[in-house]
Design an enzyme around this catalytic site. Structure first.
Site, PDB file in Angstrom:
ATOM      1  N   THR A 100       0.860  -1.180   0.000  1.00 42.37           N
ATOM      2  CA  THR A 100       0.000   0.000   0.000  1.00 42.37           C
ATOM      3  C   THR A 100       0.894   1.227   0.000  1.00 42.37           C
ATOM      4  OG1 THR A 100      -0.093   0.442   2.370  1.00 42.37           O
ATOM      5  CG2 THR A 100      -1.590  -1.251   1.522  1.00 42.37           C
ATOM      6  N   GLU A 101       0.309   2.368  -0.291  1.00 37.74           N
ATOM      7  CA  GLU A 101       1.115   3.581  -0.392  1.00 37.74           C
ATOM      8  C   GLU A 101       1.677   4.031   0.948  1.00 37.74           C
ATOM      9  OE1 GLU A 101      -1.906   7.146  -0.941  1.00 37.74           O
ATOM     10  OE2 GLU A 101      -2.445   5.383  -2.091  1.00 37.74           O
ATOM     11  N   GLY A 102       1.183   3.473   2.030  1.00 37.05           N
ATOM     12  CA  GLY A 102       1.753   3.807   3.338  1.00 37.05           C
ATOM     13  C   GLY A 102       2.955   2.951   3.675  1.00 37.05           C
ATOM     14  N   ASN A 108       0.490  12.179  -2.361  1.00 38.77           N
ATOM     15  CA  ASN A 108       1.066  11.525  -1.183  1.00 38.77           C
ATOM     16  C   ASN A 108       2.567  11.254  -1.312  1.00 38.77           C
ATOM     17  OD1 ASN A 108      -1.197  11.599   0.326  1.00 38.77           O
ATOM     18  ND2 ASN A 108      -1.850   9.501  -0.092  1.00 38.77           N
TER      19      ASN A 108
END
Lengths: 264, 373
Positions: free
Chosen positions: A53-55, B147
């Site tokens: 995931t982007e995190g 982001n």
């Protein structure tokens, strides 16, 4: 609908999206339905998919249904690595390493450009006034759209969402079409498919304009054209997309434990 | 002061631990340092201060305030935002990598006039109604990045670079539309084009960020600010190096021996920390991996309330100005709810660290020391 299987349009969209993802690929999923589609692929036919995931949550197998965030307990419970946004979206996506990403859209246009930022009544014009409806913003989708080798757009098929030109370009598809992306040196190749609640659109190899490539058992060319905000061309090879198999549905519902995809 | 005197459990892997002070002899005087641990403890002053004091001392109207430490619904120093409201701070320029319930609340209350974000909703919990209302009404200008764009700008600030090459956000309206300069279209100042001196190719340039203050939520910190984050870091490392001042908001305070046990996991060292605030459930209703889950019911309730002025006023009355201290804050959440949220699938993440967590009275004693000093 199939005589033996009962499934929702969103479930068909998720399964069709998952089918685009191949075993062994490095894949990144956004929040929400794109996660379910991606993890469905892993549960169904791509067990060696390398997921993130982007995190920076890597290697997770979600439990308990639709994760409510990209590092929530439903995926953090099973992760093999926690890193950071620069690691996930930078070292692994902006670097050009990531094979495939799945993103959502509030609005998409015929060149696969995505708007997730806001809705204005008409053209924004030269003065950037506040939107009528403020949407979530680009998030990691812009980074995936710039850097992933290819990406898939998942979107509910409604005329208001399928615009000739997005009013705000949050994540780049093929921009004005053709080889327009080359101007910016993006390492990613652009959107490979728009998968909707009614069918699948793919880009023309030269113009990059999205055309209808397939409809679902419950939809039709006419219905899709009527729900698209531009004059949608139909590919000569367009065909009906295979319905979900019982195994696919079972695997999807194993991931979608809470039934988020069955609500519509 | 010596933490050795307050340690509950000595570290069996550290042979010299407690050589000069027994764990149960709290009246022992400090003897000359004979271990690295004792040297460190005698040199460093604890940085633990109260939340009220942290806000009073380190924030001001109109400041550039960064928080929202980990994703829209994860680890975030929301309690710091509540205290900013309690002390009447206003006209904030918020730098939030992602919106969170903290920014949603501050925006709903009308105390944010500018914000810069990579993502502005609440993940599966939907749009952020307070933020949305502030933007749509024109009260708040929200500048959009992605982001990756936001942490790259923080990295640029942290490294003191003049600009950061932008390979993302270019070629889109993230580059061409500026909420801070709405008449500049296509914007030439937000992500201006520069020439790559090596290839001659045109590329974008991000401006670096150096917020005045960052309130960063972490799972565990020692009294000096050495911090361990369970879950993903998101951009907390870059933020901790970019901000001019860093306040750590920790769910739990651990003995420094814990820090020495896991130095690889200490990604925010005390070197960059101004002060440490201990506040359990500081990220509530959001989650803190290992510690507690998201409070789904309150996430929805809060977001709905922030969708209107009346709802926001009622929310502030009931959930911002209603508590006096940590105990009454936990009462406000509800002790049953606390137990439920704490019984998380991710609790195992915290297991290696539990033995080092200092009980509240010891944390209070360490804070009192700081005030006296």
């Amino acid at each position: 609908m199939s005589e033996t299987l009962d499934y929702s349009r969103q479930e068909m969209m998720a399964i069709a999206t998952g089918r685009e993802v191949k075993d062994g690929e490095l894949a990144i999923f956004g929040v929400g339905l794109s996660m379910l589609a991606g993890y469905f692929a892993q549960a169904n036919h791509a067990p060696h998919l390398r997921t993130m995931t982007e995190g920076g949550v890597y290697g997770a197998t979600p439990v308990g249904g639709l994760p409510w965030g990209i590092e929530c307990n439903r995926i953090s419970t099973n992760a093999t690595s926690f890193t950071s946004a620069i690691d996930a979206l930078g070292f692994l996506v902006a670097s050009g390493r990531c094979d495939v990403g799945v993103i959502g859209a509030a609005q998409v246009d015929k060149f696969g450009n995505v708007n997730t930022t806001g809705i204005w009544d008409d053209e924004i014009g030269h003065h950037y006034r506040p939107p009528k409806i403020r949407l979530p913003g680009a998030g990691g989708a812009n980074d995936i759209a710039c850097g992933a080798k290819r990406f898939i757009i998942m979107v509910t098929h409604e005329p208001k969402r399928f615009a000739e030109k997005v009013t705000y370009l949050s994540s780049p598809g093929y921009l004005e079409g053709g080889n327009a992306r080359e101007r910016f040196g993006f390492v990613g190749g652009g959107p490979s498919a728009i998968i909707t609640t009614l069918g699948i659109l793919r880009p023309d190899p030269d113009t990059k304009e999205f055309q209808l490539d397939g409809w679902f058992a419950f939809s039709s060319v006419d219905e899709i054209k009527a729900h698209t905000g531009w004059d949608l061309k139909v590919s000569p090879t367009a065909h009906m997309i295979a319905e979900p198999t019982a195994t696919e549905l079972a695997n999807l519902r194993k991931v979608d434990e809470t039934g988020a995809l069955r609500k519509h | 002061m010596s933490l050795s005197r307050l340690r509950r459990t000595s570290n069996p892997l550290q042979p010299h631990a407690s050589a000069t002070a027994s764990t149960d002899d709290r009246t022992a005087t400090i003897t000359p340092a004979t271990t690295r641990e004792d040297i460190g403890e005698q040199m460093a002053q604890t940085r633990l201060i109260s939340l009220q004091e942290a806000v009073r001392r380190y924030s001001w109207d109109g400041m550039q305030y960064a928080s929202g430490a980990a994703l829209p619904i994860g680890s975030d120093a929301i309690i710091f935002g509540r205290e900013l409201l309690r002390q009447g701070r206003r006209d904030l320029h918020a730098i939030f990598h992602c919106n969170s319930q903290q920014l949603n609340l501050l925006a709903a209350a009308g105390v944010v006039i500018k914000a810069e974000c990579g993502f502005s909703a609440l993940e599966v919990f939907g749009f952020a109604n307070g933020l949305r209302r502030a933007v749509e009404s024109g009260h708040m200008a929200l500048e959009d990045y992605s982001n990756l764009g936001l942490p790259l700008r923080l990295l640029g600030g942290a490294l003191n670079w003049p600009f950061v090459p932008a390979t993302v956000n270019i070629g889109s309206d993230l580059q061409y539309r500026s909420a801070f300069a709405p008449d500049d279209y296509p914007s030439t100042h937000k992500i201006p084009t520069v020439v790559d001196p090596f290839t001659g190719r045109e590329i974008g340039a991000f401006s670096p960020l150096k917020p005045d203050l960052a309130a960063i939520h972490v799972t565990l910190a020692d009294p000096y600010g050495n911090s361990i984050m369970l879950g993903t870091e998101w951009s907390r490392v870059e933020l901790s190096r970019a901000a001019k001042k860093v306040i750590i908001i920790a769910d739990a305070i651990v003995d420094t021996d814990c820090i020495r046990q896991y130095p690889n996991l200490v990604r925010i060292p005390d070197l960059v920390v101004e002060a440490v605030v201990h506040w359990p459930f500081a990220a509530w209703p959001q989650s803190s991996p290992g510690m507690y889950d998201v409070d789904e019911a309150h996430m929805k309730f809060m977001n709905k309330a922030l969708g209107s002025e009346d709802g926001t006023a009622a929310y502030i009355r009931d959930f911002v100005t209603s508590y006096r201290d940590i105990d009454s804050y936990l009462d406000m959440i509800g002790r049953d709810k606390i137990a439920e949220l704490g019984n998380s699938n991710t609790s195992f993440l915290l297991d290696p660290y539990r033995r080092w967590i200092l009980p509240p009275d010891e944390v209070a004693a360490l804070s009192a020391q700081e005030v006296a000093a």
